[in-house]
Design an enzyme around this catalytic site. Structure first.
Site, PDB file in Angstrom:
ATOM      1  CG  ASP A  43      -2.130   0.823   1.108  1.00 61.68           C
ATOM      2  OD1 ASP A  43      -2.111   1.784   0.322  1.00 61.68           O
ATOM      3  OD2 ASP A  43      -3.123   0.537   1.802  1.00 61.68           O
ATOM      4  CG  ASP A  44      -0.273   4.869  -0.010  1.00 64.36           C
ATOM      5  OD1 ASP A  44      -0.988   4.595  -0.989  1.00 64.36           O
ATOM      6  OD2 ASP A  44      -0.648   5.621   0.913  1.00 64.36           O
ATOM      7  CB  CYS A  81      -6.406   3.002  -2.234  1.00 66.63           C
ATOM      8  SG  CYS A  81      -7.164   1.795  -1.165  1.00 66.63           S
ATOM      9  NE  ARG A  85      -6.082  -1.173  -1.897  1.00 64.27           N
ATOM     10  CZ  ARG A  85      -5.201  -1.715  -1.046  1.00 64.27           C
ATOM     11  NH1 ARG A  85      -5.421  -2.930  -0.560  1.00 64.27           N
ATOM     12  NH2 ARG A  85      -4.133  -1.050  -0.686  1.00 64.27           N
ATOM     13  CE  LYS A 140      -6.733   0.688   1.945  1.00 64.18           C
ATOM     14  NZ  LYS A 140      -5.776   1.788   1.686  1.00 64.18           N
ATOM     15  CG  HIS A 142     -10.514   1.254   0.750  1.00 64.36           C
ATOM     16  ND1 HIS A 142     -10.072   2.207  -0.128  1.00 64.36           N
ATOM     17  CD2 HIS A 142     -11.163   1.925   1.740  1.00 64.36           C
ATOM     18  CE1 HIS A 142     -10.410   3.406   0.301  1.00 64.36           C
ATOM     19  NE2 HIS A 142     -11.079   3.266   1.423  1.00 64.36           N
ATOM     20  CG  HIS A 230      -2.508   3.605   3.855  1.00 69.45           C
ATOM     21  ND1 HIS A 230      -3.137   4.357   4.810  1.00 69.45           N
ATOM     22  CD2 HIS A 230      -3.140   3.896   2.680  1.00 69.45           C
ATOM     23  CE1 HIS A 230      -4.123   5.045   4.251  1.00 69.45           C
ATOM     24  NE2 HIS A 230      -4.140   4.789   2.956  1.00 69.45           N
ATOM     25  CG  ASP A 336      -2.129   0.775  -3.314  1.00 70.52           C
ATOM     26  OD1 ASP A 336      -0.976   1.240  -3.167  1.00 70.52           O
ATOM     27  OD2 ASP A 336      -3.073   1.051  -2.540  1.00 70.52           O
ATOM     28  CG  ASN A 337      -1.220   4.311  -4.601  1.00 71.39           C
ATOM     29  OD1 ASN A 337      -2.321   3.978  -4.162  1.00 71.39           O
ATOM     30  ND2 ASN A 337      -0.226   4.692  -3.807  1.00 71.39           N
ATOM     31  CE  LYS A 379      -3.110   7.308  -2.236  1.00 69.33           C
ATOM     32  NZ  LYS A 379      -3.045   7.065  -0.775  1.00 69.33           N
TER      33      LYS A 379
END
Length: 566
Positions: A43-44, A81, A85, A140, A142, A230, A336-337, A379
């Site tokens: 994540d991130d 995010c 996903r 996660k 989301h 994240h 994810d980014n 991002k």
């Protein structure tokens, strides 16, 4: 079965799937048993944070996956995010899957902004479960829990999903985790024992699912969307201490070091040029000693979270080996980014100790620039810094020994994960599911790369997020930020997007723009109403001087944007 469907939304004509047994993988791989699959989504995390992509943070376990598998040099996510996903799990572009933005962004009448996985989409779990796979997720989610598409409603037999950014059981602002649809307190013994840390905890749950699959004598598909890195970024104190002082050289010098390692490894062309820092970046040499120490600590927390994530991935691999499952398990690793600049150049800290469970660490624009080396932007954006992800595939039984440790240079995207896994699993992608017509997959399988075969793509790759947009067709990339003109780059010679050649190739630019317009019209992409800065703003730290003289950007409290709800 999924929850009650939302009211029908206005939408363009759909491209409907036909029931199809996805073409098998190359002969070398089909001789192996159907693989187990574990998809690890960070994540991130920026493009260059792990060692295999040029980073200085020690990541020996992730690097070992790259050495035993293949690295993709031009793999892409969807800049944010929830959109990423959705693309990963459905094989559709985010708007096609109903998730053109975060799950809380719902626009009535806009089929691409439903805040849930649309009824016209199916997940990998829904495709693999009828093929005999055990399915589970730990991490996660989301993707529309409040709107009727939690994991248990879209094919996952077992699920463990905390809120994004949950690292510790006693963390401020985090109170519960959902296990198979039932909320449990974070400090409940059903969640984990003692003072757990998220990366370790999520791997423990993943291995629990491996054991359940083995007991049922089923192959498994397990989705591991990690908390790291994240916001608010957190790590154990002893891990943070290992990195304190290692970032006092500043983002500019460390960025040059990552860039040189990328060129030496062949990840980036030796003739590539490193873009200048943005006008909003601080000049490290102009910072006060106190600010330098503060920024060093912020990045130490981030590096510690990456390092501890790597250790957890090493534990996962060791546990698979101990169970005799490693050789026939395909592990995919990606982000994810791009790196997250949302707190602007100042970053955030919160309560001391920074990185502890009561803190609120966001590393900010300056360190995100390092994380995305050699690219610009972050991002939210469709420049390479927002959408380029490391991608590693490791499968000892299925990747030809001749190509292990090599790189795949053809462009790929998260939409390719579904067709790849479906092909390897021998699964049927449905034309209808739960009474709904299903849209055909937008991606293509990259399984041929496991046998050293070239990858081809019949259609361009497209992006749209908050009015930021791009299209990639072969060597050409057309990209624009919200409200700005298209820019054209030849990615074969200019991967870092420094030389706009739209004026020199107007026909190519116009053709790509027309293709993007046609894609957007047929893929539920609605016009976005306002510019989102994504952290590209001027800072407010006393003593912090921006690199240039760009006019003052949007500010939130103390010069940073307000926290987004993810």
């Amino acid at each position: 079965m999924r929850g009650v469907a939302l009211a029908m939304l206005a939408a363009p004509a759909m491209s409907l799937a036909q029931p199809v047994a996805v073409p098998p993988a190359p002969s070398q791989t089909v001789q192996a048993k159907r693989p187990n699959v574990i998809v690890i989504l960070v994540d991130d995390m920026g493009f260059s944070d792990v060692g295999a992509y040029g980073g200085e943070i020690p990541t020996p376990n992730i690097d070992a996956l790259a050495a035993s598998g293949i690295r993709f040099t031009q793999f892409y996510n969807s800049a944010r995010c929830s959109p990423s996903r959705a693309a990963l799990l459905t094989g559709l572009y985010p708007h096609e899957a109903g998730m053109g933005n975060l799950e809380g962004v719902i626009r009535p009448g806009a089929g691409g902004l439903q805040g849930r996985i649309a009824d016209r989409a199916v997940t990998i779990a829904e495709v693999l479960k009828p093929a005999g796979y055990f399915t589970g997720v730990a991490g996660k989610w989301h993707l529309g829990t409040a709107q009727g598409t939690p994991p248990e409603a879209v094919g996952f037999e077992r699920s463990f999903y905390p809120r994004g950014g949950t690292y510790f059981p006693d963390q401020a602002g985090r109170e519960f985790v959902t296990i198979d649809g039932v909320r449990k307190r974070l400090d409940s013994p059903e969640v984990g024992e003692g003072e757990w840390y998220a990366s370790d905890l999520l791997v423990d749950w993943t291995i629990k699912y491996v054991d359940e699959a083995k007991a049922q004598k089923k192959p498994f598909f397990l989705y591991l969307p990690l908390t790291a890195v994240h916001f608010p970024v957190m790590a154990p104190a002893d891990e943070i201490a290992k990195f304190k002082g290692k970032y006092m050289a500043g983002w500019e010098q460390l960025r040059r070091g990552r860039f040189e390692r990328q060129k030496v490894s062949g990840l980036i062309d030796a003739a590539a040029q490193l873009p200048d820092m943005l006008p909003e970046n601080y000049d490290w040499d102009d910072l006060s000693a106190a600010d330098k120490e503060r920024f060093d600590t912020l990045m130490a927390v981030y590096a510690a979270a990456i390092s501890r994530m790597d250790k957890a991935i090493g534990d996962l691999v060791a546990d698979l080996e101990a169970r005799g499952e490693r050789d026939n398990t395909l592990i995919l690793f990606m982000s994810d980014n791009g790196g997250n600049a949302e707190s602007g150049p100042d970053g955030r800290t919160g309560k001391a100790p920074w990185g502890g469970p009561q803190s609120n660490v966001w590393v900010g624009l300056n360190w995100a620039t390092l994380q995305n080396t050699p690219f610009s932007y972050f991002k939210h954006y469709a420049e390479e810094g927002g959408i380029a992800t490391p991608m590693i595939a490791s499968w000892p039984a299925g990747i030809d020994a001749r190509v292990r440790g090599t790189m795949v240079r053809e462009p790929g995207h998260l939409i390719d994960i579904m067709p790849t896994i479906a092909a390897l699993a021998g699964a049927v992608y449905p034309a209808r599911h739960n009474g709904h017509n299903i849209r055909q997959m937008s991606g293509r399988s990259f399984a041929p790369a496991f046998a050293g075969e070239p990858l081809t793509r019949s259609t361009p790759i497209f992006w749209e997020h908050e009015g930021n947009k791009a299209v990639r067709d072969g060597k050409w990339k057309l990209v624009a930020r919200f409200g700005e003109p298209w820019r054209l780059y030849d990615m074969e010679v200019d991967r870092t997007e420094l030389r706009d050649v739209a004026a020199a190739h107007p026909d190519i630019a116009a053709g790509l723009a027309n293709q993007w317009d046609a894609w957007a019209a047929s893929s539920f992409v609605a016009p976005w109403p306002n510019k989102v800065e994504g952290g590209v703003i001027n800072g407010a730290l006393e003593g912090g001087k921006p690199q240039g003289s760009r006019p003052q950007g949007r500010r939130g409290k103390r010069g940073v944007p307000t926290e987004e709800a993810e």
